[in-house]
Design an enzyme around this catalytic site. Structure first.
Site, PDB file in Angstrom:
ATOM      1  N   GLU A  12      43.542  34.330  34.435  1.00 16.40           N
ATOM      2  CA  GLU A  12      43.094  35.709  34.707  1.00 16.40           C
ATOM      3  C   GLU A  12      43.799  36.231  35.943  1.00 16.40           C
ATOM      4  OE1 GLU A  12      38.883  36.561  34.985  1.00 16.40           O
ATOM      5  OE2 GLU A  12      38.433  35.200  33.312  1.00 16.40           O
ATOM      6  N   GLU A  36      35.024  29.862  35.310  1.00 12.71           N
ATOM      7  CA  GLU A  36      34.503  30.167  36.635  1.00 12.71           C
ATOM      8  C   GLU A  36      33.069  29.668  36.839  1.00 12.71           C
ATOM      9  OE1 GLU A  36      35.083  34.373  37.150  1.00 12.71           O
ATOM     10  OE2 GLU A  36      37.248  34.230  36.970  1.00 12.71           O
TER      11      GLU A  36
HETATM   12  O1  IFM Z   1      35.412  40.397  34.211  1.00 17.24           O
HETATM   13  C1  IFM Z   1      35.516  39.229  34.965  1.00 17.24           C
HETATM   14  C2  IFM Z   1      35.667  38.018  34.072  1.00 17.24           C
HETATM   15  O2  IFM Z   1      34.640  37.929  33.157  1.00 17.24           O
HETATM   16  C3  IFM Z   1      35.673  36.771  34.901  1.00 17.24           C
HETATM   17  N1  IFM Z   1      36.629  36.860  35.978  1.00 17.24           N
HETATM   18  C4  IFM Z   1      36.657  38.046  36.774  1.00 17.24           C
HETATM   19  C5  IFM Z   1      36.703  39.278  35.894  1.00 17.24           C
HETATM   20  C6  IFM Z   1      36.720  40.552  36.770  1.00 17.24           C
HETATM   21  O3  IFM Z   1      35.569  40.616  37.538  1.00 17.24           O
END
Ligand code: IFM
Length: 472
Positions: A375, A179
């Site tokens: 994710e 990200e």
């Molecule tokens: O915890 C974070 C992660 O580190 C990166 N993506 C989003 C998750 C939730 O906020």
């Protein structure tokens, strides 16, 4: 009535409506600073998150990653839990501050931790997926300019070469960055993440230098001859206009540009989008992009990894609207609207259609690279009941609906190869500290006791069935 997919049940798998392809990777994800703790072990250097967390007022409750979920010490127990759930893959991040020696060079003792972790995963039949940068820049590199400085990208390439030399024969999936939008725009734009700078010009430079770092990272991985797939994880989102009015549609275009296309276009098309350059022209002439950068950034990838939580609903703000806290450089006039419907403990809307649409959009606009959802998950205020169980039906429902949406995208042509739940363990949710629990496994931070939540048992059954029933 059962579908054809269910009728084609392979031997030993319970029948389900929505079956995923053979070899589909079922995983869970974490990140170093969020779970490891042990911030001073084996010569680990301070990171920007250690500094940020130590700054009063930055993190809810004054929490820090000092102990986190104690995974550094308990990783064997955690790998055993992953095996119990039947995970076929585990996505972790390598902490640059563990691998870097002060002033440069390699800290072999820090790297050895990941070497052991990878071996333990393989011994448990779990495919290691490594993220090389999940936001924990060594503080000494921030002191030298951080991601706003071009040199940080070159330093990152050297770090990746060291990791690739040690783990390159065993990691199955590599993410150069996690990200980069968050690193650049939350870290240097709105300043709600480390290093906490609020400078939209620096945020744009950081975005480019993170992409440049990705390019150096890919080159280092290829040079080392790594055997796993090379990729990057983006928080790509679905951006919807609040109405069909031209001004609202233009706001959606602008946010789509600054969230999605600013990363996807250089990575997959070798150029920054012209409208993004125009939208940010008052802030920067982008002269930090040098000849050859885009060729490096656009080096072919084996897969694209995407993280999804919720869509954005945006429109033109009312006259005089100026959001000084926006992370999006040059989008101060855009208003973000609440998405109708249920929300998680983060206040994020539950909208599985946004995941389907995003997977199909990437497929349509960027030539169908193999995709992984690296994710997806939800925070809820979980508690351990008196009988020792964690009942979290909302998380099960969230995951169920998002998996069904992912399956819809697959059926419509997205080449989806795997799905990683965020997160394996409850952990340090950055500026929000420990109160937001995303884990499949509950962590009691006072004792570090792990409790497998009901949603994790459900996920284990999903993995065994290689699919889910259609949600009602
Ligand atoms: O915890 C974070 C992660 O580190 C990166 N993506 C989003 C998750 C939730 O906020």
């Amino acid at each position: 009535m059962r579908t054809l997919a269910a009728a084609r049940t392979s031997a030993g798998q319970p029948p389900v409506d929505l079956r995923f392809p053979a070899g589909f990777q079922w995983g869970a994800a974490t990140a170093a600073y969020q779970i490891e703790g042990a911030v001073r072990a084996n010569g680990r250097l301070p990171s920007i998150w250690d500094t940020f967390a130590a700054t009063p007022g930055r993190i809810a409750g004054g929490h820090t990653g000092e102990h986190a979920s104690d995974h550094f010490r308990r990783h064997r127990e955690d790998v055993a839990l992953m095996a119990e759930l039947g995970l076929s893959a585990y996505r972790f991040s390598v902490a640059w501050p563990r691998v870097r020696a002060a002033g440069g060079g390699v800290n072999a003792a820090g790297l050895a931790f990941y070497d052991r972790l990878v071996d333990d995963l393989l011994a448990a039949g779990i495919s290691p997926a490594a993220t090389l940068y999940h936001w924990d820049l060594p503080q000494e590199l921030e002191d030298a300019g951080g991601w706003a400085a071009r040199d940080t990208a070159a330093r990152y390439g050297q770090y990746v070469a060291a990791v690739a030399a040690r783990l390159g024969d065993r990691v199955r999936l590599w993410n150069t960055l996690n990200e980069p939008w968050c690193s650049a725009f939350l870290g240097y734009g709105s300043g709600v993440h480390a290093p906490g700078r609020r400078d939209p010009r620096a945020a744009l430079r950081a975005a480019h230098h993170l992409l440049l770092a990705h390019g150096h990272g890919v080159a280092a991985l290829r040079a080392a001859g790594v055997t796993g797939q090379v990729s990057v994880a983006l928080n790509v989102g679905t951006v919807r206009p609040v109405s069909d009015a031209p001004a609202d549609r233009d706001a959606a275009r602008r946010i789509d540009g600054l969230l999605n296309r600013i990363f996807l276009d250089p990575l997959l098309r070798g150029a920054y989008p012209a409208d993004v350059l125009a939208d940010t022209a008052a802030l920067s002439d982008w002269s930090f992009v040098r000849e050859g950068d885009l060729d490096l950034i656009a080096a072919p990838l084996d897969a694209l990894c995407v993280n999804y939580y919720q869509p954005d609903l945006v429109g033109a703000g009312p006259d005089g609207h100026h959001d000084a806290d926006t992370p999006y450089p040059g989008a101060e006039g855009v208003a973000f609207h609440p998405v109708p419907g249920p929300v998680t403990a983060m206040g994020w809307s539950v909208d599985p259609g946004g995941l389907r649409d995003m997977l199909l959009r990437v497929t349509r606009d960027y030539g169908a690279p193999p995709l992984y959802v690296t994710e997806n998950g939800a925070a809820y205020p979980d508690e351990v009941d008196a009988d020792g169980r964690v009942r979290d039906p909302e998380r099960t429902d969230y995951l169920h609906r998002h998996l069904a949406a992912a399956h819809e995208a697959l059926t419509a042509g997205a080449d989806l190869r795997g799905f990683f739940v965020w997160s394996l363990l409850d952990n340090f949710e950055w500026a929000l500290g420990y109160d937001k629990r995303f884990g499949l496994i509950h962590v009691d931070y006072a004792t570090q006791r792990r409790t497998v939540k009901d949603s994790a048992h459900w996920y284990g059954r999903t993995i065994a069935a290689n699919g889910v029933d259609r949600p009602r």
